[in-house]
Design a protein around this motif. Structure first.
Motif, PDB file in Angstrom:
ATOM      1  N   ARG A 169      91.013  38.465  75.803  1.00 52.57           N
ATOM      2  CA  ARG A 169      89.947  37.959  74.747  1.00 52.57           C
ATOM      3  C   ARG A 169      88.865  38.977  74.479  1.00 52.57           C
ATOM      4  O   ARG A 169      88.350  39.328  73.738  1.00 52.57           O
ATOM      5  N   ARG A 170      88.504  39.375  75.829  1.00 52.85           N
ATOM      6  CA  ARG A 170      87.320  40.201  75.848  1.00 52.85           C
ATOM      7  C   ARG A 170      87.563  41.732  75.255  1.00 52.85           C
ATOM      8  O   ARG A 170      86.968  42.224  74.653  1.00 52.85           O
ATOM      9  N   LYS A 171      88.682  42.248  75.407  1.00 49.73           N
ATOM     10  CA  LYS A 171      89.066  43.650  74.962  1.00 49.73           C
ATOM     11  C   LYS A 171      89.604  43.634  73.663  1.00 49.73           C
ATOM     12  O   LYS A 171      89.863  44.512  73.118  1.00 49.73           O
ATOM     13  N   HIS A 172      90.393  42.573  73.266  1.00 56.83           N
ATOM     14  CA  HIS A 172      91.215  42.620  71.889  1.00 56.83           C
ATOM     15  C   HIS A 172      90.615  41.605  70.841  1.00 56.83           C
ATOM     16  O   HIS A 172      91.058  41.573  69.925  1.00 56.83           O
ATOM     17  N   GLY A 173      89.568  40.830  71.241  1.00 54.80           N
ATOM     18  CA  GLY A 173      88.951  40.242  70.057  1.00 54.80           C
ATOM     19  C   GLY A 173      89.833  39.055  69.691  1.00 54.80           C
ATOM     20  O   GLY A 173      90.868  38.428  70.089  1.00 54.80           O
ATOM     21  N   ASP A 215      86.577  53.500  80.143  1.00 52.17           N
ATOM     22  CA  ASP A 215      86.630  52.737  78.967  1.00 52.17           C
ATOM     23  C   ASP A 215      85.063  51.909  78.978  1.00 52.17           C
ATOM     24  O   ASP A 215      84.383  51.813  77.762  1.00 52.17           O
ATOM     25  N   ALA A 216      84.675  51.752  80.288  1.00 50.08           N
ATOM     26  CA  ALA A 216      83.233  51.168  80.204  1.00 50.08           C
ATOM     27  C   ALA A 216      82.183  52.119  79.855  1.00 50.08           C
ATOM     28  O   ALA A 216      81.098  51.662  79.207  1.00 50.08           O
ATOM     29  N   LEU A 217      82.539  53.402  79.916  1.00 48.23           N
ATOM     30  CA  LEU A 217      81.481  54.417  79.481  1.00 48.23           C
ATOM     31  C   LEU A 217      81.709  55.139  78.029  1.00 48.23           C
ATOM     32  O   LEU A 217      81.147  55.899  77.518  1.00 48.23           O
ATOM     33  N   SER A 218      82.883  54.807  77.537  1.00 45.30           N
ATOM     34  CA  SER A 218      83.367  55.194  76.252  1.00 45.30           C
ATOM     35  C   SER A 218      82.411  54.739  74.955  1.00 45.30           C
ATOM     36  O   SER A 218      81.896  53.687  74.840  1.00 45.30           O
ATOM     37  N   SER A 219      82.249  55.664  74.161  1.00 45.86           N
ATOM     38  CA  SER A 219      81.343  55.038  72.850  1.00 45.86           C
ATOM     39  C   SER A 219      82.388  54.201  72.022  1.00 45.86           C
ATOM     40  O   SER A 219      81.845  53.383  71.124  1.00 45.86           O
ATOM     41  N   SER A 278      84.138  51.916  73.140  1.00 44.08           N
ATOM     42  CA  SER A 278      84.355  50.495  73.793  1.00 44.08           C
ATOM     43  C   SER A 278      83.573  49.333  73.278  1.00 44.08           C
ATOM     44  O   SER A 278      82.410  49.964  72.740  1.00 44.08           O
ATOM     45  N   ARG A 279      84.098  48.059  73.585  1.00 46.45           N
ATOM     46  CA  ARG A 279      83.404  47.076  72.823  1.00 46.45           C
ATOM     47  C   ARG A 279      82.063  46.892  73.714  1.00 46.45           C
ATOM     48  O   ARG A 279      81.037  46.506  73.235  1.00 46.45           O
ATOM     49  N   SER A 280      81.900  47.273  74.887  1.00 50.08           N
ATOM     50  CA  SER A 280      80.990  47.177  75.745  1.00 50.08           C
ATOM     51  C   SER A 280      80.705  48.210  76.769  1.00 50.08           C
ATOM     52  O   SER A 280      80.806  48.275  77.914  1.00 50.08           O
ATOM     53  N   SER A 281      80.366  49.316  75.945  1.00 49.19           N
ATOM     54  CA  SER A 281      80.025  50.569  76.663  1.00 49.19           C
ATOM     55  C   SER A 281      78.768  50.838  77.172  1.00 49.19           C
ATOM     56  O   SER A 281      77.804  50.972  76.369  1.00 49.19           O
ATOM     57  N   SER A 282      78.492  50.885  78.332  1.00 49.26           N
ATOM     58  CA  SER A 282      77.133  51.306  78.958  1.00 49.26           C
ATOM     59  C   SER A 282      76.918  51.495  80.415  1.00 49.26           C
ATOM     60  O   SER A 282      77.725  50.835  80.912  1.00 49.26           O
ATOM     61  N   PRO A 283      76.119  52.204  80.881  1.00 52.84           N
ATOM     62  CA  PRO A 283      75.804  52.132  82.349  1.00 52.84           C
ATOM     63  C   PRO A 283      75.746  50.768  82.920  1.00 52.84           C
ATOM     64  O   PRO A 283      76.249  50.632  83.823  1.00 52.84           O
ATOM     65  N   SER A 284      75.069  49.891  82.253  1.00 58.13           N
ATOM     66  CA  SER A 284      74.932  48.407  82.694  1.00 58.13           C
ATOM     67  C   SER A 284      76.213  47.838  82.599  1.00 58.13           C
ATOM     68  O   SER A 284      76.550  46.897  83.557  1.00 58.13           O
ATOM     69  N   LEU A 289      79.202  49.185  82.999  1.00 58.83           N
ATOM     70  CA  LEU A 289      80.010  49.713  84.205  1.00 58.83           C
ATOM     71  C   LEU A 289      79.352  49.023  85.358  1.00 58.83           C
ATOM     72  O   LEU A 289      80.326  48.683  86.288  1.00 58.83           O
ATOM     73  N   LYS A 290      78.332  48.936  85.496  1.00 59.69           N
ATOM     74  CA  LYS A 290      77.659  48.461  86.800  1.00 59.69           C
ATOM     75  C   LYS A 290      78.340  46.974  86.922  1.00 59.69           C
ATOM     76  O   LYS A 290      78.707  46.601  88.107  1.00 59.69           O
ATOM     77  N   ALA A 291      78.048  46.238  86.068  1.00 59.89           N
ATOM     78  CA  ALA A 291      78.562  44.640  86.052  1.00 59.89           C
ATOM     79  C   ALA A 291      80.145  44.713  86.084  1.00 59.89           C
ATOM     80  O   ALA A 291      80.315  43.928  87.181  1.00 59.89           O
ATOM     81  N   THR A 292      80.961  45.641  85.653  1.00 63.17           N
ATOM     82  CA  THR A 292      82.452  45.672  86.007  1.00 63.17           C
ATOM     83  C   THR A 292      82.661  46.113  87.547  1.00 63.17           C
ATOM     84  O   THR A 292      83.546  45.248  87.969  1.00 63.17           O
ATOM     85  N   MET A 293      81.936  47.192  87.883  1.00 67.61           N
ATOM     86  CA  MET A 293      82.098  47.665  89.304  1.00 67.61           C
ATOM     87  C   MET A 293      81.767  46.422  90.198  1.00 67.61           C
ATOM     88  O   MET A 293      82.441  46.306  91.213  1.00 67.61           O
ATOM     89  N   ALA A 294      80.617  45.770  90.076  1.00 66.43           N
ATOM     90  CA  ALA A 294      80.182  44.818  90.888  1.00 66.43           C
ATOM     91  C   ALA A 294      81.333  43.693  90.999  1.00 66.43           C
ATOM     92  O   ALA A 294      81.739  43.154  92.012  1.00 66.43           O
ATOM     93  N   SER A 295      81.696  43.251  89.745  1.00 60.19           N
ATOM     94  CA  SER A 295      82.958  42.101  89.773  1.00 60.19           C
ATOM     95  C   SER A 295      83.845  42.297  90.563  1.00 60.19           C
ATOM     96  O   SER A 295      84.600  41.717  91.138  1.00 60.19           O
ATOM     97  N   LEU A 296      84.502  43.632  90.177  1.00 55.99           N
ATOM     98  CA  LEU A 296      85.789  44.124  90.618  1.00 55.99           C
ATOM     99  C   LEU A 296      85.842  44.456  92.215  1.00 55.99           C
ATOM    100  O   LEU A 296      86.567  44.208  92.812  1.00 55.99           O
ATOM    101  N   GLY A 297      84.457  44.815  92.501  1.00 51.76           N
ATOM    102  CA  GLY A 297      84.355  44.915  94.205  1.00 51.76           C
ATOM    103  C   GLY A 297      84.386  43.693  94.804  1.00 51.76           C
ATOM    104  O   GLY A 297      84.861  43.463  95.694  1.00 51.76           O
TER     105      GLY A 297
END
Length: 135
Positions: A15-19, A80-84, A86-92, A94-102
């Motif tokens: 849902r998040r990636k493909h709308g 993908d998290a840093l790609s222009s 991407s639906r949700s590209s930004s350092p923040s 990426l930080k949220a993604t990394m924290a969640s996956l970690g």
């Protein structure tokens, strides 16, 4: 229970990636009807839909080790998290993604290879600094 969690992650990431598309709606409907086996989840949903986080989760759940595949998935997740595009590209994001996956995958070296992830993040940081020296 682990397989159900993988299925839920696939549903959420899809849902998040493909709308909201007809194909996505059909896949989400199929995923919501009944519990599927891990092989079906991986081969029918995670892999073809490029749900990289879900692929990692399926590998973790299956205790399957493929270092090269895991590295490729991490490169894709970070890019993908840093790609222009991407639906949700930004350092923040990426930080949220990394924290969640970690939280989900650490300390599993098989799907959360910290030295490699740090290397990829450092490479992206260096590239970003060379493109934008004032930042």
């Amino acid at each position: 229970l682990d397989v159900a969690q993988v299925q839920l992650r696939i549903l959420e990431e899809l849902r998040r990636k493909h709308g909201d598309t007809p194909d996505t709606a059909q896949a989400c409907d199929e995923l919501s009807k009944r519990l599927l086996d891990l092989s079906t989840l991986y081969n029918t949903y995670a892999r073809p839909w490029e749900l990289w986080e879900s692929e990692l989760d399926a590998l973790r759940c299956a205790s399957y080790r493929d270092d090269e595949l895991v590295k490729r998935l991490w490169v894709d997740i970070i890019s993908d998290a840093l790609s222009s595009n991407s639906r949700s590209s930004s350092p923040s994001s990426l930080k949220a993604t990394m924290a969640s996956l970690g939280r989900d995958f650490h300390p599993s070296v098989a799907v959360f290879p910290v030295p490699f992830i740090i290397e990829v993040l450092e490479r992206h940081s260096m590239e970003r600094k060379s493109l934008h020296p004032s930042q």
